[in-house]
Design a protein around this motif. Structure first.
Motif, PDB file in Angstrom:
ATOM      1  N   UNK A 556       0.825  -1.202   0.000  1.00  0.00           N
ATOM      2  CA  UNK A 556       0.000   0.000   0.000  1.00  0.00           C
ATOM      3  C   UNK A 556       0.865   1.261   0.000  1.00  0.00           C
ATOM      4  N   UNK A 557       2.001   1.207   0.668  1.00  0.00           N
ATOM      5  CA  UNK A 557       2.901   2.362   0.689  1.00  0.00           C
ATOM      6  C   UNK A 557       3.459   2.636  -0.705  1.00  0.00           C
ATOM      7  N   UNK A 558       3.800   1.581  -1.424  1.00  0.00           N
ATOM      8  CA  UNK A 558       4.288   1.780  -2.798  1.00  0.00           C
ATOM      9  C   UNK A 558       3.191   2.364  -3.689  1.00  0.00           C
ATOM     10  N   UNK A 606       9.281  11.286   5.856  1.00  0.00           N
ATOM     11  CA  UNK A 606       8.659  11.591   7.148  1.00  0.00           C
ATOM     12  C   UNK A 606       7.347  10.813   7.321  1.00  0.00           C
ATOM     13  N   UNK A 607       6.583  10.717   6.233  1.00  0.00           N
ATOM     14  CA  UNK A 607       5.331   9.966   6.310  1.00  0.00           C
ATOM     15  C   UNK A 607       5.615   8.487   6.564  1.00  0.00           C
ATOM     16  N   UNK A 608       6.630   7.941   5.882  1.00  0.00           N
ATOM     17  CA  UNK A 608       6.995   6.541   6.094  1.00  0.00           C
ATOM     18  C   UNK A 608       7.461   6.290   7.513  1.00  0.00           C
ATOM     19  N   UNK A 609       8.279   7.211   8.038  1.00  0.00           N
ATOM     20  CA  UNK A 609       8.737   7.056   9.417  1.00  0.00           C
ATOM     21  C   UNK A 609       7.563   7.102  10.396  1.00  0.00           C
ATOM     22  N   UNK A 610       6.652   8.051  10.148  1.00  0.00           N
ATOM     23  CA  UNK A 610       5.481   8.130  11.024  1.00  0.00           C
ATOM     24  C   UNK A 610       4.646   6.862  10.919  1.00  0.00           C
TER      25      UNK A 610
END
Length: 846
Positions: A556-558, A606-610
């Motif tokens: 989903x992130x990809x 930043x979104x991925x880290x969060x």
């Protein structure tokens, strides 16, 4: 013949003037209407009385107190007189830069002097006008000083040393004229005003004065006059100064001695708006500034308070005519000598007339707004030279005088040099204006280009118009600078020297304009790219805000990264869609890389880290719940149980707990591809494995407790063996024998116990391991200690045996080596004897 012709012409003019005067109606002179009494000659080298003005002056019988105003041209003399009269329309005021007033004018006013006489105002031609000699200015100043009851010297802005020096020079020449005129032997006696030792009071008026007085004069009661006195030169010890001195110890300055009173009066600006200052004649006296009106009233009161009529023996006309005739007779000190020969006078006058004629002709050369080309200038000047030489020859044709062409050429050269200086200044200004016009044309052309535009387009367009303007300017200068035909009566004019080549200057300036426009275009382009970057940032932020509260797996992130990237570049390109050419600029790549790193990559990171942090928290919480549920259910397992049953129940419990964790990985298991999920699974497996070990151990412990009868039986069997064990018994000395014997005893005792009979062989072995490691730990430790002690003693004995065997072996080797050495010595002795015998035999043979 020429002299006779001139006299006849003069007489004819006089007769014509007398006939005109006879028709004048005897009428009273009107107030506030100026009339001319002295006019200059055409070349401004002399002055003539105006018959009409003298006729009007002759009709007035009353006493006249004249206020004379003199000063540089366009210094505001006529306006000052209008202000004193209280009517701005009395004397003519103009907007042009050339002098307006010519000669001397008088005007009758309604003002009254301190002695009751009428006050008349005298306006004079300004000093230092174009084409006017210093001698003419001195004559104007002389008439004003001798006729005036109060002399006003008018300047603008400030008093400086140069202005004071000029005023002193004019005063000296006026005083010298008065002295020579009063001593001139003529048929008519000189007027009594020439015998007065001092001139009338002098007031120096400084118009448009807005500065502060010098600090050292601010505290004085009359600071302005003290300011003037600081500039005045002191009297020297020459004979002329002694002759002019008025005696006494008072003021030792020249102007103070020549004029009965000396004062400085400053006037503020009469108006403050540009259109009013350009033509003050359009303003009423009430519209002038309050400061100016107050100061003009103070000045008027000062003048009228001491103003008295001069004694002219009846009428002012006689004094004016006397002064004018004296000036014409050469009383001025720079006039030709009275004892020069007539021929020399004719030659000099002819030379002067030719020079004057040449100067007059030069005024018609290059007199338009723009300078004429160099060839035209040289042609017109050469034509003026030829006409002046021809005129000079015509003047001397009837006299036995050789024409001094060289002297005339020298004089014409002086005028030509001045003319060429003015021409050079005009050419430089004209060239400068051409440069400015070319720059303005290029600037206007560039200003019509709507920015932003493709840099290559604006650069090409700018280069084209720049090349066109430079070529046109260069061609125009080339045509203008052509020298034309050669000249013979003097030098030819040349183009002025420029500090910087005009073409180079224009090229540099146009390049600067182009550079400025390109820089402005770059700024506009940068603004578009800035807006595109902001739009991309806004698109990325908006898309991420929609998913900020969602947990996302890798897949989903990809997908989100792909969507955000599409939105980002779509917004970036849409801002630039109006100018497609921007996508081919270097700015496009650099700003796109900037968006990639600082907007897309940074925000996605930043979104991925969060997201990772939220996943970690989510699965850590799920892991805690699963662990708690597992521990609670694990305590409910039925034990002791067979190993197979226990494994099956624990496997079922583990499956249930894993399903609880999978439920937290999303409906479709979207989060199972995340590191957080894998970490939670690993942690859960670790907990399950640890729990399984704990369950197994607990099950074994429970089986051991239920097999207590069998363990006591085995312990009694071990004790029986221990009691029978002697020195060579391995049960209490070898750990492996002790453990195997103990296992055999327990296995034999299990059938005697009810719980032990139900255990499988594997469970029996596990119960044995638990019982041996815990209950028989002390016995096992004792066996190990005995094993270590026995092993040590055995090792020591073996070591001693080895050492004894080694010693015996070394003793045998030593004995063998001693015998061998003795045999070798014996053999050596025999060899030496044999060698000696062989040598003796060989010696005897020789």
């Amino acid at each position: 013949r020429h002299a006779t012709r001139r006299r006849l012409c003069s007489r004819g003019a006089l007769v014509t003037a007398l006939l005109a005067f006879a028709g004048v109606v005897d009428a009273e002179i009107p107030f506030n209407q100026p009339f001319q009494v002295v006019r200059p000659t055409a070349n401004h080298t002399a002055m003539l009385p105006v018959p009409e003005g003298l006729q009007m002056l002759a009709r007035h019988d009353g006493q006249i107190a004249v206020v004379s105003v003199v000063g540089p041209y366009h210094s505001g003399k006529s306006f000052l007189l209008n202000a004193l009269a209280g009517d701005p329309g009395v004397f003519q005021i103009g907007r042009r830069t050339s002098p307006e007033t010519m000669g001397i004018w008088l005007c009758r006013t309604s003002l009254k002097a301190s002695d009751g006489s009428e006050v008349w105002l005298m306006d004079s031609e300004g000093f230092f006008g174009p084409g006017v000699s210093e001698s003419y200015d001195a004559k104007i100043f002389t008439i004003a000083s001798l006729l005036g009851g109060h002399l006003v010297y008018n300047t603008v802005k400030i008093i400086d040393q140069q202005a004071v020096n000029l005023l002193e020079m004019l005063a000296r020449r006026a005083q010298l004229f008065r002295t020579r005129s009063s001593a001139e032997p003529t048929s008519a006696e000189a007027p009594e005003f020439l015998s007065v030792r001092s001139f009338p009071p002098l007031t120096w008026v400084v118009e448009d004065f807005v500065q502060e007085l010098p600090e050292e004069h601010r505290a004085d009661e009359d600071g302005a006059t003290a300011w003037l006195r600081s500039y005045l030169s002191e009297v020297n010890s020459s004979a002329l100064d002694h002759e002019l001195a008025i005696g006494g110890e008072g003021d030792m300055h020249l102007l103070s001695r020549l004029y009965s009173k000396l004062k400085v009066h400053t006037l503020f600006l009469p108006a403050t708006q540009k259109e009013h200052l350009q033509d003050l004649s359009k303003l009423r006296f009430e519209e002038l500034t309050e400061e100016f009106k107050e100061e003009i009233e103070v000045l008027k009161a000062h003048i009228l308070s001491t103003l008295e009529a001069r004694q002219f023996e009846g009428k002012a006309m006689r004094a004016l005519r006397f002064i004018t005739q004296a000036l014409q007779r050469g009383m001025f000190h720079e006039m030709p000598s009275l004892w020069a020969t007539w021929t020399a006078q004719v030659a000099e006058m002819s030379l002067q007339d030719a020079e004057t004629w040449f100067a007059s002709l030069l005024t018609h050369v290059d007199h338009h707004d723009d300078p004429v080309p160099l060839a035209t200038f040289n042609r017109d000047v050469e034509n003026a030279r030829e006409r002046s030489v021809q005129f000079y020859r015509e003047l001397l044709r009837d006299f036995d005088i050789n024409a001094d062409i060289r002297a005339l050429r020298d004089r014409m050269a002086n005028h030509f040099q001045l003319k060429m200086t003015l021409y050079h200044e005009r050419v430089q200004r004209w060239v400068g204006e051409l440069v400015v016009r070319s720059k303005d044309a290029v600037a206007r052309h560039l200003n019509h280009i709507e920015l932003p535009v493709d840099p290559n387009t604006i650069r090409a367009d700018g280069e084209n118009i720049t090349k066109f303007k430079i070529k046109a300017f260069s061609d125009q200068l080339l045509v203008f600078a052509q020298r034309g035909a050669a000249v013979s009566l003097g030098k030819a004019a040349q183009m002025p020297a420029f500090s910087l080549d005009p073409v180079s200057q224009l090229t540099t300036d146009l390049r600067a304009i182009m550079g400025s426009k390109e820089l402005e275009n770059e700024r506009e382009i940068a603004q578009f790219f800035k807006a595109a970057v902001a739009a991309a940032d806004e698109a990325v932020e908006g898309e991420l805000k929609l998913n900020v509260n969602k947990l996302m797996g890798r897949t989903r992130m990809k997908e989100l990264q792909s969507i955000v990237a599409g939105k980002c570049w779509q917004a970036f390109d849409e801002k630039l869609a109006k100018h497609k050419w921007m996508m081919f600029l270097v700015h496009y790549k650099t700003h796109k890389a900037l968006v990639q790193t600082e907007t897309y990559d940074s925000r996605m990171a930043r979104f991925g880290q969060a997201n990772e942090q939220k996943l970690n928290v989510h699965f850590r919480t799920a892991m805690d719940r699963c662990s708690a549920s597992y521990r609670a259910r694990k305590s409910n397992l039925a034990m002791p149980a067979s190993e197979t049953d226990l494994e099956a129940e624990h496997r079922q419990l583990a499956t249930t707990v894993r399903e609880m964790l999978d439920e937290q990985a999303g409906n479709n298991g979207d989060l199972k591809d995340t590191d957080a999920y894998r970490g939670a699974v690993m942690s859960l497996n670790s907990v399950l494995e640890e729990g399984l070990l704990h369950v197994r151990q607990k099950n074994i412990e429970l089986w051991k407790v239920h097999s207590d009868e069998a363990t006591r039986c085995a312990l009694r069997a071990n004790e029986a063996v221990m009691r029978q064990c002697g020195l060579l018994c391995f049960f209490n000395k070898v750990p492996q024998v002790h453990k195997s014997t103990s296992k055999k005893h327990l296995i034999q005792c299990f059938p005697r116990s009810g719980a032990g009979a139900r255990m499988s062989p594997t469970m029996q072995m596990q119960v044995f391991e638990n019982w041996y490691n815990k209950d028989l730990a002390h016995d096992a430790s004792t066996v190990w200690n005995n094993f270590y002690i026995g092993s040590g003693l055995l090792g020591f004995c073996v070591l001693m045996l080895c050492m004894a065997a080694g010693y015996a072996a070394r003793s045998r080797r030593r004995r063998r080596s001693t015998g061998a050495s003795k045999e070798a010595k014996a053999k050596g002795t025999e060899s030496a004897i044999a060698w000696a015998d062989n040598g003796a035999i060989d010696g005897r043979g020789g």
